[in-house]
Design an enzyme around this catalytic site. Structure first.
Site, PDB file in Angstrom:
ATOM      1  N   CYS A   1      -0.355   4.578  10.803  1.00 25.35           N
ATOM      2  CA  CYS A   1      -0.171   5.945  11.325  1.00 25.35           C
ATOM      3  C   CYS A   1      -1.290   6.261  12.313  1.00 25.35           C
ATOM      4  CB  CYS A   1      -0.113   6.969  10.196  1.00 25.35           C
ATOM      5  SG  CYS A   1      -1.567   7.011   9.121  1.00 25.35           S
TER       6      CYS A   1
ATOM      7  N   GLY B   1       4.493   6.821  -2.065  1.00 23.26           N
ATOM      8  CA  GLY B   1       5.762   6.181  -2.391  1.00 23.26           C
ATOM      9  C   GLY B   1       6.931   6.500  -1.485  1.00 23.26           C
TER      10      GLY B   1
ATOM     11  N   CYS C   1       0.884  -1.184   0.000  1.00 19.11           N
ATOM     12  CA  CYS C   1       0.000   0.000   0.000  1.00 19.11           C
ATOM     13  C   CYS C   1       0.910   1.219   0.000  1.00 19.11           C
ATOM     14  CB  CYS C   1      -0.925  -0.002   1.215  1.00 19.11           C
ATOM     15  SG  CYS C   1      -2.088  -1.384   1.264  1.00 19.11           S
TER      16      CYS C   1
ATOM     17  N   ASP D   1       2.240  -1.183   5.256  1.00 20.47           N
ATOM     18  CA  ASP D   1       1.818   0.041   5.950  1.00 20.47           C
ATOM     19  C   ASP D   1       0.373   0.274   5.517  1.00 20.47           C
ATOM     20  OD1 ASP D   1       2.425   2.445   7.559  1.00 20.47           O
ATOM     21  OD2 ASP D   1       2.030   3.490   5.684  1.00 20.47           O
TER      22      ASP D   1
ATOM     23  N   ASP E   1      -4.744  -4.782  -5.985  1.00 16.25           N
ATOM     24  CA  ASP E   1      -5.604  -4.822  -4.804  1.00 16.25           C
ATOM     25  C   ASP E   1      -4.946  -5.736  -3.774  1.00 16.25           C
ATOM     26  OD1 ASP E   1      -7.546  -5.255  -2.874  1.00 16.25           O
ATOM     27  OD2 ASP E   1      -9.190  -5.509  -4.301  1.00 16.25           O
TER      28      ASP E   1
END
Length: 450
Positions: free
Chosen positions: A387, A269, A265, A334, A316
């Site tokens: 996060c 980048g 994911c 992540d 996906d």
């Protein structure tokens, strides 16, 4: 002799447009980017005013509405959106922008109401704003501590209560305060292309204030600049905008030259670019994401930085890719999360999440992990990070991985700065504001198939 004077720009009207766009569901950080891109003629101070008033008005919405409701017979939720946002903007300026005179706040609010064809309500706007201005210093907040924190920091009560239960009252206060700390931009230097010292000199020569990170030698904090795209080193791909806590993902992965790495994911980048720099562009990184738009963001950064070991592709993460089963030295997961660690940067996150959503995201994370873990070769590394700061999305998922997948949790000691290492656990939970960082969770696992 005549001069061509540029037409005066109504900055508050621009902000009002931005707030109305946010009211329709568009994310605040995207609105800021597009608005500044569309108004390149604005100087540094004008851009800063727009950004602060827009983000501040959203950040402080709960407090603004509390104050407005004390002085208005018509409650905020009954107002027309234009009037509601004019009043919210006005309250924010009165309370948090000392450089703006009270008279200017009142006058500009009335002008905006008239400009938006609400002349019939301009008197109402004028009365409410002037009344608030006269009484701002005597406003009383709720006595109950959690309710006071909700208003004082404009944080939904359920989040305040969740943090108090998990971290205690003092840590919760520190997190809430950190949300409103002055924002700087953290960048990472691609040291396979240039040196940190060279970048510092160039940035300072171009007018930026530069501060070196005490936690990671390749990271810098920059401030007092107009646009990141103005810098030589940005255009040459020598620097990447990336929060410090996000950089620790690449460090935790500990990649080596020649490794095969999948970032499942990856958009936009940053972590893939960091790993490409760490392996000196020698290896193969598949940077994946769900939509062509997100893959486009990755490709923009690949093109700018010039790393040819990264390949962006639309995949996906919930669907098994049989072609890469057991091939990856490292998988970076992540994953999509509630984002409660980055509230300070994405100011509308706190209004757009819920306990139900957190539970749904935790379920999605497990679904993705059960698929992408298959790509790790025996002895390889799986990095799971988010996060956010919720137990359901972090510690509970670590336990789930160990109980359901052939992986063993690894210590991050000696891979990450000792200041952030948790001696009680092998994973790391960075709370928002710690060393000026975003909130982040990082864990590393080794595949242990026999």
């Amino acid at each position: 002799m005549t001069t061509n004077k540029a037409p005066e720009v109504n900055l508050r009207n621009i902000v009002l447009n931005m707030l109305l766009e946010n009211n329709k569901g568009r994310l605040s950080h995207l609105i800021v980017k597009d608005t500044l891109d569309e108004n390149k003629n604005l100087d540094k101070n004008q851009r800063a005013f727009i950004t602060r008033l827009f983000q501040g008005t959203i950040e402080r919405t709960i407090e603004e509405d509390y104050i407005i409701n004390l002085f208005s017979k018509t409650k905020v939720n009954k107002m027309k959106p234009v009037i509601r946002y004019i009043l919210r903007m006005s309250v924010y300026q009165l309370k948090y922008m000392d450089s703006v005179p009270e008279s200017a706040v009142c006058n500009e609010a009335v002008k905006l109401a008239k400009k938006r064809k609400f002349s019939n309500l301009s008197g109402f706007v004028n009365g409410v704003v002037r009344n608030i201005a006269r009484n701002m210093d005597s406003i009383k907040y709720p006595e109950k501590e959690n309710e006071r924190l909700e208003i004082e920091y404009s944080m939904p009560l359920w989040i305040v209560d969740m943090w108090i239960e998990r971290f205690g009252i003092e840590t919760t206060k520190n997190i809430l305060k950190s949300v409103y700390n002055k924002k700087t931009t953290t960048i990472r230097v691609n040291t396979s292309k240039t040196t940190v010292d060279e970048v510092v000199v160039r940035l300072e020569n171009e007018g930026a204030k530069v501060k070196r990170s005490t936690l990671y030698s390749n990271a810098l904090e920059i401030s007092d600049y107009n646009q990141i795209a103005d810098f030589y080193d940005f255009n040459k791909g020598n620097i990447v905008v990336q929060n410090l806590s996000s950089m620790f993902v690449g460090m935790a992965a500990n990649p080596k030259e020649g490794y095969y790495i999948i970032d499942v994911c990856a958009a936009p980048g940053g972590k893939s670019l960091h790993i490409a720099d760490l392996i000196h562009n020698k290896g193969k990184i598949r940077a994946r994401d769900l939509t062509e738009y997100k893959v486009g963001l990755i490709n923009e950064n690949i093109k700018r930085t010039g790393f040819n070991c990264i390949f962006a592709e639309c995949k996906d993460a919930t669907k098994l890719d049989k072609n890469v089963i057991g091939k990856a030295d490292i998988v970076i997961a992540d994953l999509p999360c509630s984002g409660l660690g980055v509230i300070g940067n994405k100011v509308d996150i706190k209004y757009n999440t819920s306990i139900e959503q957190i539970n749904e995201l935790a379920k999605l994370q497990k679904e993705i992990l059960s698929v992408v873990s298959k790509y790790v070769k025996p002895g390889g590394t799986l990095i799971y990070s988010t996060c956010t700061v919720t137990k359901e999305e972090n510690e509970d998922n670590v336990k789930w991985i160990e109980e359901n997948l052939p992986f063993k949790l690894q210590s991050l000691n000696k891979k990450l700065p000792e200041q952030i290492i948790d001696n009680k656990h092998d994973y790391v939970q960075i709370l928002p504001g710690k060393y000026g960082m975003d909130g982040f969770f990082i864990s590393a696992f080794r595949r242990i198939d026999k």
